[in-house]
Design a protein around this motif. Structure first.
Motif, PDB file in Angstrom:
ATOM      1  N   PRO A 273    -106.618  47.402  71.407  1.00  0.00           N
ATOM      2  CA  PRO A 273    -106.588  47.553  69.952  1.00  0.00           C
ATOM      3  C   PRO A 273    -107.763  46.841  69.307  1.00  0.00           C
ATOM      4  O   PRO A 273    -107.935  45.635  69.473  1.00  0.00           O
ATOM      5  CB  PRO A 273    -105.252  46.907  69.552  1.00  0.00           C
ATOM      6  CG  PRO A 273    -104.906  46.005  70.680  1.00  0.00           C
ATOM      7  CD  PRO A 273    -105.472  46.636  71.909  1.00  0.00           C
ATOM      8  N   PRO A 274    -108.620  47.574  68.579  1.00  0.00           N
ATOM      9  CA  PRO A 274    -109.795  46.945  67.969  1.00  0.00           C
ATOM     10  C   PRO A 274    -109.413  46.188  66.702  1.00  0.00           C
ATOM     11  O   PRO A 274    -108.347  46.410  66.114  1.00  0.00           O
ATOM     12  CB  PRO A 274    -110.694  48.128  67.661  1.00  0.00           C
ATOM     13  CG  PRO A 274    -109.742  49.247  67.410  1.00  0.00           C
ATOM     14  CD  PRO A 274    -108.562  49.012  68.327  1.00  0.00           C
ATOM     15  N   ASP A 275    -110.306  45.304  66.279  1.00  0.00           N
ATOM     16  CA  ASP A 275    -110.111  44.552  65.045  1.00  0.00           C
ATOM     17  C   ASP A 275    -110.961  45.099  63.913  1.00  0.00           C
ATOM     18  O   ASP A 275    -110.857  44.626  62.782  1.00  0.00           O
ATOM     19  CB  ASP A 275    -110.449  43.073  65.282  1.00  0.00           C
ATOM     20  CG  ASP A 275    -109.577  42.468  66.369  1.00  0.00           C
ATOM     21  OD1 ASP A 275    -108.374  42.300  66.134  1.00  0.00           O
ATOM     22  OD2 ASP A 275    -110.104  42.195  67.464  1.00  0.00           O
ATOM     23  N   GLY A 276    -111.807  46.069  64.201  1.00  0.00           N
ATOM     24  CA  GLY A 276    -112.640  46.666  63.176  1.00  0.00           C
ATOM     25  C   GLY A 276    -113.141  48.027  63.597  1.00  0.00           C
ATOM     26  O   GLY A 276    -113.502  48.238  64.756  1.00  0.00           O
ATOM     27  N   LEU A 277    -113.133  48.981  62.649  1.00  0.00           N
ATOM     28  CA  LEU A 277    -113.632  50.330  62.890  1.00  0.00           C
ATOM     29  C   LEU A 277    -114.499  50.733  61.702  1.00  0.00           C
ATOM     30  O   LEU A 277    -114.103  50.539  60.545  1.00  0.00           O
ATOM     31  CB  LEU A 277    -112.482  51.333  63.049  1.00  0.00           C
ATOM     32  CG  LEU A 277    -111.604  51.210  64.299  1.00  0.00           C
ATOM     33  CD1 LEU A 277    -110.382  52.103  64.164  1.00  0.00           C
ATOM     34  CD2 LEU A 277    -112.384  51.582  65.540  1.00  0.00           C
ATOM     35  N   VAL A 278    -115.653  51.295  61.981  1.00  0.00           N
ATOM     36  CA  VAL A 278    -116.553  51.756  60.935  1.00  0.00           C
ATOM     37  C   VAL A 278    -117.101  53.118  61.353  1.00  0.00           C
ATOM     38  O   VAL A 278    -117.542  53.290  62.490  1.00  0.00           O
ATOM     39  CB  VAL A 278    -117.722  50.777  60.690  1.00  0.00           C
ATOM     40  CG1 VAL A 278    -118.649  51.321  59.597  1.00  0.00           C
ATOM     41  CG2 VAL A 278    -117.208  49.402  60.297  1.00  0.00           C
ATOM     42  N   LEU A 279    -117.063  54.073  60.422  1.00  0.00           N
ATOM     43  CA  LEU A 279    -117.631  55.398  60.648  1.00  0.00           C
ATOM     44  C   LEU A 279    -118.735  55.622  59.623  1.00  0.00           C
ATOM     45  O   LEU A 279    -118.504  55.475  58.413  1.00  0.00           O
ATOM     46  CB  LEU A 279    -116.565  56.482  60.515  1.00  0.00           C
ATOM     47  CG  LEU A 279    -117.046  57.930  60.657  1.00  0.00           C
ATOM     48  CD1 LEU A 279    -117.586  58.168  62.059  1.00  0.00           C
ATOM     49  CD2 LEU A 279    -115.927  58.911  60.340  1.00  0.00           C
ATOM     50  N   ALA A 280    -119.934  55.956  60.097  1.00  0.00           N
ATOM     51  CA  ALA A 280    -121.080  56.161  59.201  1.00  0.00           C
ATOM     52  C   ALA A 280    -121.837  57.401  59.651  1.00  0.00           C
ATOM     53  O   ALA A 280    -122.024  57.631  60.848  1.00  0.00           O
ATOM     54  CB  ALA A 280    -121.998  54.947  59.196  1.00  0.00           C
ATOM     55  N   SER A 281    -122.260  58.200  58.687  1.00  0.00           N
ATOM     56  CA  SER A 281    -123.115  59.336  58.978  1.00  0.00           C
ATOM     57  C   SER A 281    -124.570  58.928  58.793  1.00  0.00           C
ATOM     58  O   SER A 281    -124.880  57.938  58.128  1.00  0.00           O
ATOM     59  CB  SER A 281    -122.778  60.510  58.052  1.00  0.00           C
ATOM     60  OG  SER A 281    -123.047  60.175  56.701  1.00  0.00           O
ATOM     61  N   LEU A 282    -125.449  59.694  59.395  1.00  0.00           N
ATOM     62  CA  LEU A 282    -126.882  59.400  59.350  1.00  0.00           C
ATOM     63  C   LEU A 282    -127.577  60.553  58.655  1.00  0.00           C
ATOM     64  O   LEU A 282    -127.558  61.688  59.138  1.00  0.00           O
ATOM     65  CB  LEU A 282    -127.421  59.213  60.771  1.00  0.00           C
ATOM     66  CG  LEU A 282    -128.826  58.644  60.904  1.00  0.00           C
ATOM     67  CD1 LEU A 282    -128.901  57.248  60.315  1.00  0.00           C
ATOM     68  CD2 LEU A 282    -129.247  58.617  62.372  1.00  0.00           C
ATOM     69  N   GLU A 283    -128.179  60.268  57.501  1.00  0.00           N
ATOM     70  CA  GLU A 283    -128.860  61.288  56.716  1.00  0.00           C
ATOM     71  C   GLU A 283    -130.224  60.749  56.307  1.00  0.00           C
ATOM     72  O   GLU A 283    -130.318  59.753  55.590  1.00  0.00           O
ATOM     73  CB  GLU A 283    -128.044  61.654  55.474  1.00  0.00           C
ATOM     74  CG  GLU A 283    -126.652  62.214  55.793  1.00  0.00           C
ATOM     75  CD  GLU A 283    -125.847  62.499  54.549  1.00  0.00           C
ATOM     76  OE1 GLU A 283    -126.452  62.470  53.453  1.00  0.00           O
ATOM     77  OE2 GLU A 283    -124.637  62.732  54.670  1.00  0.00           O
ATOM     78  N   ALA A 284    -131.269  61.418  56.789  1.00  0.00           N
ATOM     79  CA  ALA A 284    -132.653  61.035  56.484  1.00  0.00           C
ATOM     80  C   ALA A 284    -132.918  59.582  56.858  1.00  0.00           C
ATOM     81  O   ALA A 284    -133.607  58.860  56.139  1.00  0.00           O
ATOM     82  CB  ALA A 284    -132.957  61.278  55.007  1.00  0.00           C
ATOM     83  N   GLY A 285    -132.377  59.152  57.994  1.00  0.00           N
ATOM     84  CA  GLY A 285    -132.627  57.799  58.468  1.00  0.00           C
ATOM     85  C   GLY A 285    -131.821  56.729  57.773  1.00  0.00           C
ATOM     86  O   GLY A 285    -132.013  55.533  58.054  1.00  0.00           O
ATOM     87  N   ARG A 286    -130.909  57.105  56.890  1.00  0.00           N
ATOM     88  CA  ARG A 286    -130.089  56.138  56.172  1.00  0.00           C
ATOM     89  C   ARG A 286    -128.620  56.305  56.542  1.00  0.00           C
ATOM     90  O   ARG A 286    -128.148  57.412  56.786  1.00  0.00           O
ATOM     91  CB  ARG A 286    -130.264  56.288  54.657  1.00  0.00           C
ATOM     92  CG  ARG A 286    -131.654  55.894  54.169  1.00  0.00           C
ATOM     93  CD  ARG A 286    -131.771  56.035  52.658  1.00  0.00           C
ATOM     94  NE  ARG A 286    -133.063  55.559  52.188  1.00  0.00           N
ATOM     95  CZ  ARG A 286    -133.302  54.302  51.818  1.00  0.00           C
ATOM     96  NH1 ARG A 286    -132.313  53.409  51.857  1.00  0.00           N
ATOM     97  NH2 ARG A 286    -134.498  53.936  51.402  1.00  0.00           N
ATOM     98  N   LEU A 287    -127.923  55.167  56.553  1.00  0.00           N
ATOM     99  CA  LEU A 287    -126.509  55.165  56.875  1.00  0.00           C
ATOM    100  C   LEU A 287    -125.686  55.439  55.626  1.00  0.00           C
ATOM    101  O   LEU A 287    -125.976  54.904  54.547  1.00  0.00           O
ATOM    102  CB  LEU A 287    -126.096  53.816  57.466  1.00  0.00           C
ATOM    103  CG  LEU A 287    -126.606  53.476  58.860  1.00  0.00           C
ATOM    104  CD1 LEU A 287    -126.210  52.052  59.220  1.00  0.00           C
ATOM    105  CD2 LEU A 287    -126.060  54.445  59.898  1.00  0.00           C
TER     106      LEU A 287
END
Length: 749
Positions: free
Chosen positions: A240-254
């Motif tokens: 079980p993790p203590d942190g989850l982050v989902l980010a997309s990548l658009e033009a080199g930016r998160l």
């Protein structure tokens, strides 16, 4: 009494303590040809009394048993000692069990303090294993064979151990069971291995189930927001993790799409920020391989520059950066972090990598869906009117519901058009098809129909011109439409229908009824089609409901059922104006739309337009009627007479109806016949305390030709119009207007 042999018990994982852990070895019974005869000679069973009663009386010695005639090889004892094997000898007839010191140690017996009772010995076995061991031994005794078992035993200190034994039953000279001799050895290590294997099997099964559930949940996620929500709520099995982050990548930016275990203010600096090349996430994106970091020391050693900028801000000790790859392109990265040091094994890394692939595919699909939805919504917003104009005397409400599948765009539209004289036109229509082409045609047709209506053309002419316009576009599409012109002064509706649905009325008593309107062919089918007008009146507070067929017709609902549901929804009670913060008409629109809005599988888009005639201020109709009469539109004169009759009755002067209708018809006909322009008709009722009540009717045209009073003969078919006006009116005249003239007459009570 002999017992029937039992089949071996099913093997059960040792970790499941609720099941028996006894294990049967394949017996090899010793068959005696004369066994039946011997049993008959002795007249009884080989099963000893103690065993038959469920009792085994053990007698434990401190050394190996010594029997006359036994010959033990010299190498056997060292071999048994080296392998931790103990021996036992059970005298079946005397029901005495003897074992060497190693056997006592394996069984957890203290020879000096053991009370030598069968109950004490059986109490040491696991409650689920003791009856199984007893049945195996009974079967071996009955069959003069061998037996073996794997069982658990509880030491006096409470420790759980596992034991294996193997024994063979020996017969005496008469073929009866006499002794059982065998070996016993400790299997606790094997028990732990089995438990660990069981735990691993359960964990693998749990992970497999997790992957299936995650795949199902992500496949059901429609939008990017849905994907982020599903990802941040996933319960990873075993780690079980203590942190989850989902980010997309658009033009080199998160673009941070979702996070759990992190505060929103901590994520804000990273939103729309460039992905630095010193960051482990950048390495995952560049190499397209996941990056696993097991401790803070490893992070500091591998990424010293990123450590000072990022890692010290968050109290995490292990990380996994997973690149999101879809269609050969990196579209984002997701982070899984832990509070403690975590060296992920192969199975755990495989699980996270698989999860990253599922999230990537779901995110790519959701981004495409959001882009298509935004395109469709933007195009639909452009095609439909942004705002509905406010017209004094009426209240309107509109709704548009896109189809539940496809591009969610179609050819349904609505419009509210302010008309000359303070009147208002209502338009509802549906172009054939549910695609961008249909939406484009709808936009052109809406603008054309609005222009025709705003020019002041009567409803039949508006519909005929719109049909001709659509036919000239040559699109192979047709459209259904209903156009209704509402006289705001006194609530009269002139409706024209081109292959569309009839309107529904909410009457003043709260009932919902379908108002039949004479129909014609859909627009674009027959360019020369002539449409007929249906006229009906509204009382103050009554509502006209116009909709497209998606609201009342579906795969599982026919048109009659749909209209019945619509009338039922329209007829349900509503709060009075002032009782609710929202206008009752808006509540009615929400109620009607909610019948179809709860279905994501809706096959057709829906347009809905409602108009409520609020009636004149003070409860009296406006004392003016103003209408434009088109050149050569003689049918309009008949409609005008009907409007004038209704207006005079509403104004409370029904005694003026016949005279006013006759004289107004003469003036309008004279203007139409003798000019080549349209005419404007105006009727006003004046209530003056000094002069009383009087009606003034005016007809304006743009012709400079003045009327001439004639004296026709008896056989003449014309020329009597001004004579009638002069004879019946209290006053009449002609006034110049700069361009054209104004003819008028007045009637008093």
């Amino acid at each position: 009494m002999a017992t029937e042999p039992e089949p071996p018990a099913r093997r059960t994982p040792p970790a499941q303590t609720s099941r028996s852990a006894a294990r049967a070895e394949t017996p090899a019974p010793v068959e005696s040809p004369a066994r039946a005869a011997r049993e008959g000679a002795v007249g009884g069973s080989r099963r000893p009394a103690g065993l038959a009663a469920g009792r085994i009386t053990p007698v434990v010695s401190r050394g190996l048993p010594t029997r006359s005639g036994d010959s033990t090889p010299d190498w056997l004892e060292p071999a048994m000692a080296a392998n931790g094997i103990g021996s036992f000898d059970w005298d079946i007839r005397r029901d005495v069990l003897e074992g060497d010191p190693r056997a006592c140690a394996i069984l957890g017996l203290d020879a000096g303090r053991f009370d030598r009772s069968s109950g004490a010995f059986l109490a040491m076995l696991h409650p689920e294993d003791a009856p199984v061991v007893r049945r195996r031994v009974e079967r071996a005794v009955t069959e003069l064979g061998q037996c073996g078992a794997y069982y658990r035993t509880v030491f006096p200190g409470g420790e759980l151990h596992a034991v294996r034994f193997r024994g063979r039953v020996l017969a005496d000279a008469f073929g009866r069971a006499s002794r059982m001799v065998g070996f016993v050895w400790d299997a606790t290590v094997e028990l732990h291995k089995r438990e660990r294997a069981g735990e691993l099997a359960m964990l693998r099964e749990e992970r497999s189930r997790f992957i299936k559930e995650a795949a199902r949940a992500l496949s059901e996620a429609v939008t990017v927001r849905d994907v982020a929500r599903v990802f941040t709520e996933l319960p990873l099995p075993g780690l079980p993790p203590d942190g989850l982050v989902l980010a997309s990548l658009e033009a080199g930016r998160l673009h941070v799409l979702g996070a759990s275990g992190y505060r929103s203010e901590d994520m804000h600096p990273f939103h729309r920020s460039p992905l630095l090349p010193i960051h482990p996430g950048a390495e995952a994106v560049r190499t397209r391989l996941p990056v696993f970091i097991g401790s803070r020391e490893e992070y500091r050693e591998r990424y010293p520059e990123a450590w000072g900028l990022l890692a010290e801000r968050f109290p995490r000790s292990a990380w996994a950066f997973l690149p999101l790859i879809a269609s050969g392109r990196v579209i984002g990265v997701c982070l899984v972090s832990f509070d403690d040091d975590r060296e992920l094994d192969t199975d755990e890394r495989t699980l996270l990598t698989t999860l990253g692939g599922l999230v990537a595919q779901s995110l790519a699909r959701a981004r495409l869906h959001d882009a298509e939805h935004e395109l469709a919504a933007g195009l639909q917003r452009v095609m439909l009117p942004r705002t509905v104009p406010s017209v004094p005397g009426v209240t309107t409400a509109v709704r548009y519901l896109a189809a539940g599948s496809g591009l969610q765009i179609g050819g349904d539209w609505y419009d509210v058009v302010p008309l000359p004289g303070g009147h208002v036109g209502l338009v509802i229509g549906d172009v054939q098809g549910h695609d961008v082409h249909a939406a484009g045609i709808m936009g052109q047709l809406r603008i054309a129909l609005r222009a025709y209506a705003a020019e002041g053309h009567p409803p039949a002419a508006v519909m005929a011109r719109a049909s001709r316009f659509l036919a000239d576009l040559d699109t192979d599409h047709f459209a259904t439409c209903t156009y209704a012109e509402v006289n705001v002064d006194y609530g009269v509706v002139y409706a024209v229908r081109a292959g569309h649905l009839d309107p529904v009325l909410r009457r003043s008593d709260g009932t919902g009824v379908v108002m039949p309107v004479v129909g014609g062919l859909p627009l674009g089918v027959a360019p020369d089609e002539e449409y007929r007008v249906t006229r009906f009146s509204l009382d103050p507070g009554e509502t006209v409901v116009l909709c497209t067929d998606g609201l009342v017709e579906a795969r599982d609902m026919d048109l009659d059922t749909g209209f019945a549901r619509l009338c039922e929804a329209v007829g349900r009670p509503l709060p009075a104006r002032g009782e609710s913060a929202q206008d009752p008409l808006e509540l009615l629109a929400d109620r009607i739309a909610s019948q179809a809005a709860d279905s994501t599988e809706r096959e057709d888009d829906i347009a809905l337009l409602l108009l409520r005639w609020d009636g004149p201020a003070g409860g009296l109709a406006a004392q003016q009627l103003r209408r434009r009469i088109g050149q050569a539109d003689l049918a309009r004169i008949s409609e005008l007479r009907g409007e004038l009759r209704d207006a005079l009755r509403r104004w409370g002067v029904p005694e003026l109806v016949d005279t006013a209708e006759l004289l107004a018809s003469e003036l309008v006909t004279n203007a139409i016949r003798h000019t080549d322009r349209d005419a404007m008709f105006t009727a006003r009722l004046y209530r003056e305390p000094a002069a009383g009540t009087r009606l003034r009717v005016e007809v304006e045209d743009e012709s400079d030709l003045w009327p001439t009073r004639r004296t026709p003969g008896e056989q003449a078919s014309s020329g009597r119009g001004l004579m009638l006006v002069e004879a019946l009116a209290d006053g009449w005249g002609v006034e110049p207007r700069g361009t054209g003239k104004r003819m008028w007459f007045e009637l008093g009570l």
